[in-house]
Design a protein around this motif. Structure first.
Motif, mmCIF file in Angstrom:
data_model
loop_
_atom_site.group_PDB
_atom_site.id
_atom_site.type_symbol
_atom_site.label_atom_id
_atom_site.label_comp_id
_atom_site.label_asym_id
_atom_site.label_seq_id
_atom_site.Cartn_x
_atom_site.Cartn_y
_atom_site.Cartn_z
ATOM 1 N N ASP A 7 55.247 -2.619 18.342
ATOM 2 C CA ASP A 7 54.994 -1.153 18.119
ATOM 3 C C ASP A 7 53.406 -1.014 18.629
ATOM 4 O O ASP A 7 52.642 -1.635 17.975
ATOM 5 C CB ASP A 7 55.334 -1.036 16.681
ATOM 6 N N ASP A 34 58.904 4.937 23.781
ATOM 7 C CA ASP A 34 58.147 5.667 22.865
ATOM 8 C C ASP A 34 57.184 4.938 21.847
ATOM 9 O O ASP A 34 56.149 4.867 21.766
ATOM 10 C CB ASP A 34 58.870 6.813 22.030
ATOM 11 N N GLU A 35 58.163 3.662 21.533
ATOM 12 C CA GLU A 35 57.643 2.955 20.394
ATOM 13 C C GLU A 35 57.137 1.665 21.102
ATOM 14 O O GLU A 35 55.976 0.831 20.672
ATOM 15 C CB GLU A 35 58.549 2.586 19.305
ATOM 16 N N ARG A 36 57.706 1.285 22.093
ATOM 17 C CA ARG A 36 57.811 -0.358 22.608
ATOM 18 C C ARG A 36 57.718 -0.155 24.140
ATOM 19 O O ARG A 36 58.291 0.484 24.774
ATOM 20 C CB ARG A 36 59.103 -0.954 22.294
ATOM 21 N N GLU A 60 56.200 -9.063 20.541
ATOM 22 C CA GLU A 60 57.142 -9.049 19.529
ATOM 23 C C GLU A 60 58.141 -10.241 19.622
ATOM 24 O O GLU A 60 58.444 -11.081 18.776
ATOM 25 C CB GLU A 60 57.731 -7.830 19.149
ATOM 26 N N GLN A 61 58.807 -10.230 20.619
ATOM 27 C CA GLN A 61 60.009 -11.265 21.176
ATOM 28 C C GLN A 61 60.174 -11.382 22.409
ATOM 29 O O GLN A 61 59.906 -10.303 23.207
ATOM 30 C CB GLN A 61 61.177 -10.813 20.311
ATOM 31 N N THR B 246 65.894 -17.007 11.547
ATOM 32 C CA THR B 246 65.069 -18.317 11.800
ATOM 33 C C THR B 246 66.145 -19.155 12.390
ATOM 34 O O THR B 246 67.102 -19.181 12.616
ATOM 35 C CB THR B 246 64.741 -18.692 10.545
ATOM 36 N N TYR B 279 56.114 -18.938 9.750
ATOM 37 C CA TYR B 279 56.671 -19.211 8.591
ATOM 38 C C TYR B 279 56.439 -20.551 8.006
ATOM 39 O O TYR B 279 57.020 -21.039 7.187
ATOM 40 C CB TYR B 279 58.164 -18.903 8.766
ATOM 41 N N ASP C 44 64.491 6.363 21.109
ATOM 42 C CA ASP C 44 64.729 5.624 19.764
ATOM 43 C C ASP C 44 66.066 5.161 19.911
ATOM 44 O O ASP C 44 67.089 5.949 19.443
ATOM 45 C CB ASP C 44 64.481 6.688 18.412
ATOM 46 N N ARG C 46 67.873 3.658 17.612
ATOM 47 C CA ARG C 46 68.342 3.567 16.417
ATOM 48 C C ARG C 46 69.551 4.975 16.182
ATOM 49 O O ARG C 46 70.665 4.711 15.517
ATOM 50 C CB ARG C 46 67.416 3.750 15.291
ATOM 51 N N LEU C 66 65.055 -2.909 19.476
ATOM 52 C CA LEU C 66 64.476 -2.321 18.070
ATOM 53 C C LEU C 66 65.380 -2.941 16.780
ATOM 54 O O LEU C 66 66.519 -3.102 17.025
ATOM 55 C CB LEU C 66 64.299 -0.873 17.934
ATOM 56 N N LYS C 67 64.401 -3.068 15.846
ATOM 57 C CA LYS C 67 65.209 -3.486 14.598
ATOM 58 C C LYS C 67 65.994 -2.260 14.239
ATOM 59 O O LYS C 67 65.436 -0.975 14.357
ATOM 60 C CB LYS C 67 63.996 -3.811 13.560
ATOM 61 N N LYS C 70 64.432 1.274 9.657
ATOM 62 C CA LYS C 70 63.263 1.908 9.784
ATOM 63 C C LYS C 70 62.330 2.248 8.699
ATOM 64 O O LYS C 70 61.152 1.291 8.504
ATOM 65 C CB LYS C 70 63.584 3.284 10.089
ATOM 66 N N LEU C 71 62.956 2.768 7.526
ATOM 67 C CA LEU C 71 62.260 2.709 6.205
ATOM 68 C C LEU C 71 61.806 1.674 5.583
ATOM 69 O O LEU C 71 60.867 1.465 4.866
ATOM 70 C CB LEU C 71 62.944 3.611 5.352
ATOM 71 N N GLU C 75 56.348 -1.807 9.734
ATOM 72 C CA GLU C 75 55.774 -0.630 10.809
ATOM 73 C C GLU C 75 55.892 0.704 10.041
ATOM 74 O O GLU C 75 54.771 1.482 10.332
ATOM 75 C CB GLU C 75 56.538 -0.862 11.842
ATOM 76 N N GLU C 222 67.848 -0.027 3.330
ATOM 77 C CA GLU C 222 67.918 1.363 4.099
ATOM 78 C C GLU C 222 68.661 2.494 3.511
ATOM 79 O O GLU C 222 68.334 3.591 3.528
ATOM 80 C CB GLU C 222 68.103 1.042 5.493
ATOM 81 N N VAL C 257 60.376 -14.398 5.867
ATOM 82 C CA VAL C 257 60.649 -13.558 6.925
ATOM 83 C C VAL C 257 60.731 -12.060 6.436
ATOM 84 O O VAL C 257 60.257 -11.062 7.183
ATOM 85 C CB VAL C 257 62.136 -13.759 7.286
ATOM 86 N N HIS C 260 57.445 -10.595 6.381
ATOM 87 C CA HIS C 260 56.783 -10.288 7.837
ATOM 88 C C HIS C 260 57.519 -9.084 8.281
ATOM 89 O O HIS C 260 56.902 -8.191 9.055
ATOM 90 C CB HIS C 260 57.259 -11.462 8.500
ATOM 91 N N HIS C 261 58.748 -8.782 7.701
ATOM 92 C CA HIS C 261 59.164 -7.633 8.465
ATOM 93 C C HIS C 261 59.414 -6.415 7.658
ATOM 94 O O HIS C 261 59.593 -5.176 8.000
ATOM 95 C CB HIS C 261 60.744 -8.039 8.829
ATOM 96 N N PRO D 136 72.924 3.590 7.515
ATOM 97 C CA PRO D 136 72.839 4.836 7.158
ATOM 98 C C PRO D 136 73.243 5.845 8.108
ATOM 99 O O PRO D 136 73.384 7.023 7.742
ATOM 100 C CB PRO D 136 71.700 4.927 6.005
ATOM 101 N N TYR D 137 72.609 5.528 9.314
ATOM 102 C CA TYR D 137 72.381 6.538 10.068
ATOM 103 C C TYR D 137 73.473 6.459 11.283
ATOM 104 O O TYR D 137 73.552 7.346 12.036
ATOM 105 C CB TYR D 137 71.167 6.263 11.190
#
Lengths: 337, 337, 337, 337
Positions: A7, A34-36, A60-61, B246, B279, C44, C46, C66-67, C70-71, C75, C222, C257, C260-261, D136-137
């Motif tokens: 990001d 936008d983010e990546r 990131e990956q 992982t 990790y 986005d 998501r 993207l993962k 979000k919340l 990030e 989330e 993990v 980290h995230h 949830p989205y």
């Protein structure tokens, strides 16, 4: 392959990643989201040792796009492969039945069982002379004597023989007495063995490792193919899962998945998947309906006296019934036995 | 072992089951419950090929009572085994750190890395000369040339060397240049290799197969022990699960489980378990606190240039930090490094 | 997100895919490789229901970049979240010990156990009043009566109480008597419950489902966060794998993990992971060394009389020993208890 | 149940264990082996809270002998259960096809799809109004409005309707509009929901949790049965394994296993197991050949516009083809569609 930057990665990191990829001789294509920011790598990623790209700052990956196998893919060979073992063809319209005991135990046992499965309509004979056993205290097979008995059984019945090879140094001997090599689940990633079997050119039945993904399994086939052996038949035999009601879990999904991604024939082993003869017929019929090119089934002339895996072996009578039911299901999916 | 008869099994079936067990030379003990009759088998069930008992009429299941391993069990040897590799002792109070690159790639790389890990306090050097790779197109290791470089690195640093052997025919060569054999996860059930390594008497680091149960792992150790080799160290390196965050899932539970059931030392490989250097330190500290007798960690003098598994290798700087933190945790559990 | 086209997809198919993406309001970026064309989607992802893109002619696969959370991501919130439950803060430097019985069984049992764990230094009390049991014939908990006893135990000791809620309609009652809600492993994807607990604003201990990936677990968090509840603590409690030596497999990798995230605190439950009190202390120490923010441990004043999960409960004496050892390990990783 | 004592347990410990068992009202039977003493417990172990017996001094383990389910077992009911939903009978000779979209999205969508599957020969309509979504989205379903549209579709076609219920408080509403409740994989162990559905007496389609063993699945059925609801149909829908080539792994073995241990009908959901429409037909045929009593298949009038799970939905045309092929396979196993 695409490199996904973190990001809001800073421009220097993006530049450096692009620089590294170009230095490896690949083209790049940049997508700024936008983010990546995503960096596409143009060229054959299979030859690329890419893991270290994940270590670059701001990365990131790294996401692989291509399948790692090439010769085993349908794209490299759109027509289906048919593997011929003497009079038998695996991968054509006919569904091939391979039957016989887990292990060769005696002349009487193997000859009687071979005659029984031949009479029932089986196309090939199975039987182990070298047996991988999880306990050092269990019967480990008759070795060369077992191979000789298999060759006798072939002579007595005309059935081609498939038998397991466990180490490169056994290869010459096993080829001498057999028509097809079996590489067992535990050796699916025994790479020296795969390389030697690949170079031998002898037909290979490649069992899936009990925790191998379909992709790893096709990569094991790729070892055989890239060493010059195109006579490869895959064998699904159940994978290890949390479920303990059966010895393994037949991955029936893998049959159409293999058909979709590869040109190689695939057969099913219901006996090791179930670990219980009572479920063998149902799983066999399911495998045929699901698209398998054949079955390898444990049959023993006297299961109650078998020296290994007795609980999963069918009697000759049960095998006759399986054959009859299998013929009907094969016809229903427009194939023959 | 106990035979559980089906609900309301008839008396003839019960009689027949008892008869069969007695014919095999075992005593029996009969429990008649309200719903089920249970037949206890008296004697050492490990020598018993029992599966066919499940085929007898009226039998529901056969339940094993004893652990199948004997020499690897704490009951056979209540005191803990300490494996000595030159000046290093694995299984005593001191926690042993084995470090080095995934693969030997060049003289400069292995010597530099060896010196760096030595300086940081590592006790042994790791590095692969024969590399099992899932793709036939990947770097397969430097073979004998790699072994020679490892021997050079040992000379330069005094660190004993552990390196992988993939096939029985490589054994002589690997023993010549190394202080300890590594049997990799993919070969944990390569029985010809286990037998040969067992007979060699050379110390063995036995990695757990990625889908092997603790029991199967101890049975693999039993192959080594029953072939006369008592210098066996177990290595947990992550198991295959559904989780993909992982590379594998460290089975930290397995550390105290092994300590409970076996006298053999057990170390942890955080690098292959995580597949991501970020990790590695956390998992290393967890393994020490959880009771591991040592760690085997991938360290590379220049990870970004590594030819395999680069994403999981630590830099020498990160390894120094790991060592410092590991010493504190070791002290907290009353051990030293 | 990127769309990977099939090998040599025709230009019309590529055009159509681009058209579809643009029609959804996203920008595209085209990479034409030797074998594959890759279409990058800018925006986005998501908010994008993307699966149907895989159905377009000529599309091989759609790869998410993207993962999906979000919340819950670091990030969105780089600083670590600290969840306060009365005087207790989870996620700060101090490691929090939650202890108590599996189920509330009687006044005497819960008060005695609460006093014992308080004396040993625990910070919070656990105990189930609503018990999810796999058998309808097992003890299902004392319901409201149990909640009242928990509240009494809190009064007697000052320890805040965490207890399980199994359905939205129990929520009001459980909040009334408790300081923190536990959402159990079996309910990690009970979305009506997550939504209701999210809206309640009451602190939540969210256990990981026994077959949930880290990503799914964070998506469950989330649900809580997006319903307005930021007081969320994650709890690793073992995942289901093929290994049967312990009840579940502690996924120790998941601790770093998650760190980290995500910014959320994460604690460990060694009791349900092991299913055997003998392994609880080792796993507890491993979790602390690996970075966990706390532990939730089963302690029973008389384990041999417990009505559920008795085999995994510690006696108060064993818990005192665990606390002492945990303090030393916490100090070694620069934290306190 | 049998208690296995430790190697050379002392006589006092054996006495104490016997004493404890007798105090619980059970008889015992003692087997003294060479290494181990085994204490058989006589009586119905299902009512026994046994775990604490493992805590007694000198006890190695406690082995359960009986299956924990009773009403779901074939022993309690040797004849097969047939569940009737209006004109449809599941569990008889006829194989039942349930088809429809993942989610109800609009009047046009559900009515058109219902008419299409009816025309193709389906027996029941599926469609979700309450949708469990991991994000949830994502679209969460149309709730009561969706249920009304399902009822309209039933009126238009005569097809009975099955739809998911996610919480006890939705039960009344879902029963009002539907002919059969679906309890989804994520709710297989939502015990308050099982109890409420059990008491309702409305037919239930009980999906297997994605990491539930066959035994746990039958225990979930036992919750329904023991609450008075005998109209229970089991649904295999793929389990979670390490394999990622398909969304889940169809446990085809579970079909004959269920038939062996239970009298309840079992159907298969190939759509969620595969997650890819290309594999749905093969898996469907396999399930029928393997003994399933029916299929529940996702069909959408316009998959490319579906709001959830679009990649796994068949078009009406593909579903017609599936029906034709399914009829042939059903006939081959002596069943009809």
């Amino acid at each position: 392959m695409v490199i996904v930057m973190q990001d809001h990665a800073n421009p220097e990191d993006i530049e450096e990643a692009i620089h590294q990829v170009k230095a490896m001789g690949y083209g790049v294509n940049l997508s700024r989201g936008d983010e990546r920011t995503v960096i596409g790598i143009l060229g054959d990623e299979r030859a690329l040792d890419w893991e270290h790209l994940e270590l670059l700052p701001g990365v990131e990956q790294v996401v692989r796009i291509l399948k790692p196998y090439k010769l085993a893919s349908r794209e490299s060979r759109p027509e289906r492969t048919i593997v011929r073992i003497g009079p038998v063809a695996i991968g054509g319209n006919e569904i091939v039945l391979i039957a016989g005991p887990c292990a060769v135990e005696s002349r009487e046992q193997i000859i009687e069982t071979a005659k029984a499965v031949k009479k029932a309509g089986a196309h090939m004979l199975r039987g182990g002379a070298f047996k991988p056993r999880s306990s050092p205290y269990s019967f480990q097979g008759m070795a060369e004597e077992g191979l000789k008995l298999l060759a006798e059984a072939r002579e007595a019945t005309g059935l081609p023989v498939v038998t397991e090879v466990m180490a490169p140094e056994q290869l010459g001997m096993v080829i001498e007495y057999s028509d097809m090599l079996q590489i067992g689940a535990r050796n699916m990633q025994n790479f020296p063995l795969l390389q030697a079997a690949g170079k031998s050119g002898h037909p290979v039945l490649l069992k899936r490792g009990n925790s191998a993904t379909v992709e790893e399994w096709l990569m094991a086939a790729e070892y055989l193919l890239s060493n010059g052996n195109t006579r490869v038949v895959l064998c699904e035999r159940g994978i290890r899962t949390f479920e303990t009601a059966t010895r393994n879990t037949t991955d029936i999904n893998a049959i159409p998945v293999i058909k979709h991604h590869s040109h190689l024939p695939v057969i099913d082993d219901p006996s090791h998947a179930a670990g219980d003869w009572r479920y063998v017929t149902s799983i066999s019929l399911a495998a045929i309906a699901g698209g398998a090119d054949g079955l390898i089934v444990e049959v023993h002339n006297q299961p109650a006296k078998a020296m290994s895996d007795s609980a999963q072996a069918l009697t000759p009578e049960k095998f006759i019934e399986l054959m009859q039911r299998a013929r009907r299901v094969a016809a229903a999916v427009e194939r023959s036995i």
